[in-house]
Design an enzyme around this catalytic site. Structure first.
Site, PDB file in Angstrom:
ATOM      1  N   ASP A   1      -4.272  -1.193   8.377  1.00 23.16           N
ATOM      2  CA  ASP A   1      -4.163  -2.614   7.602  1.00 23.16           C
ATOM      3  C   ASP A   1      -2.974  -3.708   7.978  1.00 23.16           C
ATOM      4  O   ASP A   1      -2.492  -4.281   8.305  1.00 23.16           O
ATOM      5  CB  ASP A   1      -3.703  -2.861   5.865  1.00 23.16           C
ATOM      6  CG  ASP A   1      -3.249  -3.983   5.176  1.00 23.16           C
ATOM      7  OD1 ASP A   1      -4.182  -5.596   5.685  1.00 23.16           O
ATOM      8  OD2 ASP A   1      -2.327  -4.251   4.637  1.00 23.16           O
TER       9      ASP A   1
ATOM     10  N   SER B   1       0.249  -1.578   0.051  1.00 22.83           N
ATOM     11  CA  SER B   1       0.263  -0.085   0.243  1.00 22.83           C
ATOM     12  C   SER B   1       0.551   1.397   0.215  1.00 22.83           C
ATOM     13  O   SER B   1       0.512   1.691  -1.057  1.00 22.83           O
ATOM     14  CB  SER B   1      -1.163   0.142   0.871  1.00 22.83           C
ATOM     15  OG  SER B   1      -1.715  -1.050   0.777  1.00 22.83           O
TER      16      SER B   1
END
Length: 275
Positions: free
Chosen positions: A160, A97
């Site tokens: 996350d 990410s």
């Protein structure tokens, strides 16, 4: 459960998460104002799909490699993000990410990322060299709250975690409630794995009781019936998704479902409002 990024890089969950993350940032960038992008559990930033961890699970074959074998134009932005870190046509490296967010930055945007695991934090600093990211090595939940409200009027937080701790969902729920009190208009994305349906339904009800005005749940079940004891899929909770993003969501979810459905299964990938 342990969903440390390096073991699962490029799997079906990454494909869905990163496809939607790109679409979400693009939607936010339709307005010219600066964005602050924050990643609380950034991982290593870049992953070798031929490395020991990724090869041990082999999950990229059912994720990024399936998308690269297809040609649906709705997934072109995702393919482009993966190609950006690879020299050839094959996806040998996979961007986490933070690397994907770094690709999306405009001159006015900020990127602030965090990884507590010492080895991963060291790798992250190397992976982000040459970008304009500020890298922290702190407790993710303390970092999440400390960064709010963002330095710019608008922002996005990506949460996350690896779900190594038994209280991970409780910490997310508590921190999200506090974060929303500090930053009610901000956009937050929370990734989660799907293993036990009843436990997940219970967590959704706890989040629903937070009474966040705009809370969208995207849920991807890989199989047509639950497979006991194994990974069954993953999803995202998205706070305050912009209208442009939600309007284009249904066709993208169908494209992702079709690309990622295991052989012999149709699977489901849909979205519902929890508020």
């Amino acid at each position: 459960m342990n969903y440390r990024h390096s073991f699962h890089a490029g799997n079906s969950a990454d494909v869905v998460k990163h496809s939607l993350l790109i679409a979400l940032v693009r939607a936010l960038q339709q307005k010219p104002g600066a964005l602050t992008l924050i990643d609380t559990h950034a991982g290593c930033g870049l992953y070798d799909l031929r490395g020991d961890h990724a090869q041990r699970t082999g999950e990229a074959a059912q994720g990024v490699e399936r998308v690269f074998a297809g040609a649906n134009p709705l997934l072109d932005d995702y393919r482009a993000a993966v190609r950006a870190v690879n020299a050839g046509p094959e996806p040998l490296l996979y961007p986490g990410s933070p690397r994907i967010l770094a690709q999306l930055l405009r001159p006015q945007d900020l990127l602030i990322i965090n990884e507590k695991h010492p080895e991963d934090a060291y790798a992250l600093r190397g992976a982000m060299r040459g970008t304009h990211a500020a890298v922290h090595e702190r407790d993710a939940y303390e970092f999440w709250l400390a960064m709010l409200p963002t330095r710019t009027p608008r922002g996005l937080v990506v949460v996350d975690p690896p779900y190594e701790q038994t209280d991970e969902r409780a910490r997310i729920t508590k921190t999200l409630a506090a974060a929303h009190r500090k930053w009610a208009h901000g956009v937050t994305v929370i990734w989660y794995p799907l293993k036990d349906r009843s436990a997940h339904v219970h967590w959704k009800e706890k989040l629903r009781r937070l009474e966040i005005t705009k809370l969208l749940n995207v849920e991807h079940w890989l199989y047509d019936a639950d497979q006991p004891g194994i990974y069954n899929g993953a999803g995202l909770f998205i706070v305050n998704p912009p209208y442009v993003f939600t309007q284009g969501l249904a066709p993208m979810l169908e494209a992702l479902r079709a690309a990622l459905a295991p052989e012999g299964h149709r699977g489901t990938l849909g979205a519902e409002w929890l508020s």
